[in-house]
Design an enzyme around this catalytic site. Structure first.
Site, mmCIF file in Angstrom:
data_model
loop_
_atom_site.group_PDB
_atom_site.id
_atom_site.type_symbol
_atom_site.label_atom_id
_atom_site.label_comp_id
_atom_site.label_asym_id
_atom_site.label_seq_id
_atom_site.Cartn_x
_atom_site.Cartn_y
_atom_site.Cartn_z
ATOM 1 N N TYR A 83 0.631 -1.282 0.246
ATOM 2 C CA TYR A 83 -0.190 -0.068 0.189
ATOM 3 C C TYR A 83 0.607 1.372 0.116
ATOM 4 C CZ TYR A 83 1.574 0.793 5.365
ATOM 5 O OH TYR A 83 1.138 1.759 6.553
ATOM 6 N N CYS A 84 0.379 2.544 -0.060
ATOM 7 C CA CYS A 84 1.028 3.331 0.144
ATOM 8 C C CYS A 84 0.211 4.682 0.215
ATOM 9 C CB CYS A 84 1.313 4.020 -1.614
ATOM 10 S SG CYS A 84 0.050 4.322 -2.747
ATOM 11 N N ARG A 85 -0.214 6.021 -0.320
ATOM 12 C CA ARG A 85 -0.802 7.196 0.030
ATOM 13 C C ARG A 85 -2.353 7.485 -0.491
ATOM 14 N NH1 ARG A 85 3.301 10.966 -2.694
ATOM 15 N NH2 ARG A 85 5.365 10.947 -1.156
#
Length: 217
Positions: A175-177
């Site tokens: 996952y990221c932002r």
């Protein structure tokens, strides 16, 4: 009485005016990841420092963003987690109603469908049990500000060099932002090319918190 009602609506409209800019929305999303300087925000949003400062001024006037001094630097942060919730709710409403946005998101998330219908609490439970590796591919300073419980930090820029550190016997959920961020997409593509069972979790910290799930600071 009409004058009072007009005033009330005018005040609420200040928030609408403040977020009626694509770049200001992007700055809010970036600040969902933690405190940042105007220089950092300008770089990550791909705008000049002057333009970033102008957008941040509007967000401050609407009481959506606060600042604090740290030596010679001014750090910007969201005024409260409710601002992050506003961004998540606004983006979610747009995704539900705008076909154009749905199509654009579909082009980003190639392996996110594998997680559709998967209970986020179950991902949390499996991560705690070591049955799945949750990988945070954002910059390390964003991970340090807040991250999903049991997540491991490995920025996407370093992933290629350090990919051998990751176990191959359990699935990797990157996952990221949030849904508009491409870092997790790039990470999943690289992991799959190297033989990992990898999936793209479109939630970022703001989305995870908005679901009522815990976040580690």
């Amino acid at each position: 009485m009409r004058e009072l009602k007009n005033h009330l609506y005018d005040q609420v409209a200040r928030i609408g005016k403040a977020v009626a800019s694509p770049k200001r929305l992007e700055l809010i999303e970036l600040l969902c990841q933690g405190e940042k300087t105007v220089e950092m925000l300008a770089s990550q949003a791909d705008v000049s420092v002057k333009l970033a400062s102008a957008h941040l001024k509007e967000l401050r006037l609407a009481r959506l963003v606060d600042t604090r001094k740290d030596g010679k630097y001014v750090l910007y942060r969201l005024a409260s987690t409710s601002v992050a919730d506003l961004w998540v709710n606004l983006r979610t409403a747009a995704e539900e109603r705008l076909v154009e946005l749905q199509m654009a998101l579909a082009s980003i998330v190639e392996h996110g469908d594998d997680l559709q219908g998967v209970n986020r609490a179950d991902i949390l439970r499996r991560a705690a049990a070591g049955e799945v590796l949750v990988l945070d591919v954002r910059p390390e300073n964003e991970y340090a500000a807040a991250h999903l419980p049991h997540a491991r930090s490995l920025p996407v820029d370093a992933l290629k060099k350090r990919i051998a550190e990751l176990p191959k016997d359990i699935p990797v959920v990157a996952y990221c932002r949030g849904p508009f961020c491409l870092m997790a997409k790039d990470a999943v593509e690289l992991l799959r090319k190297k033989g990992y069972q990898a999936f793209h979790l479109t939630d970022g910290v703001a989305e995870w918190r908005a679901r009522g799930l815990p976040v580690t600071n």
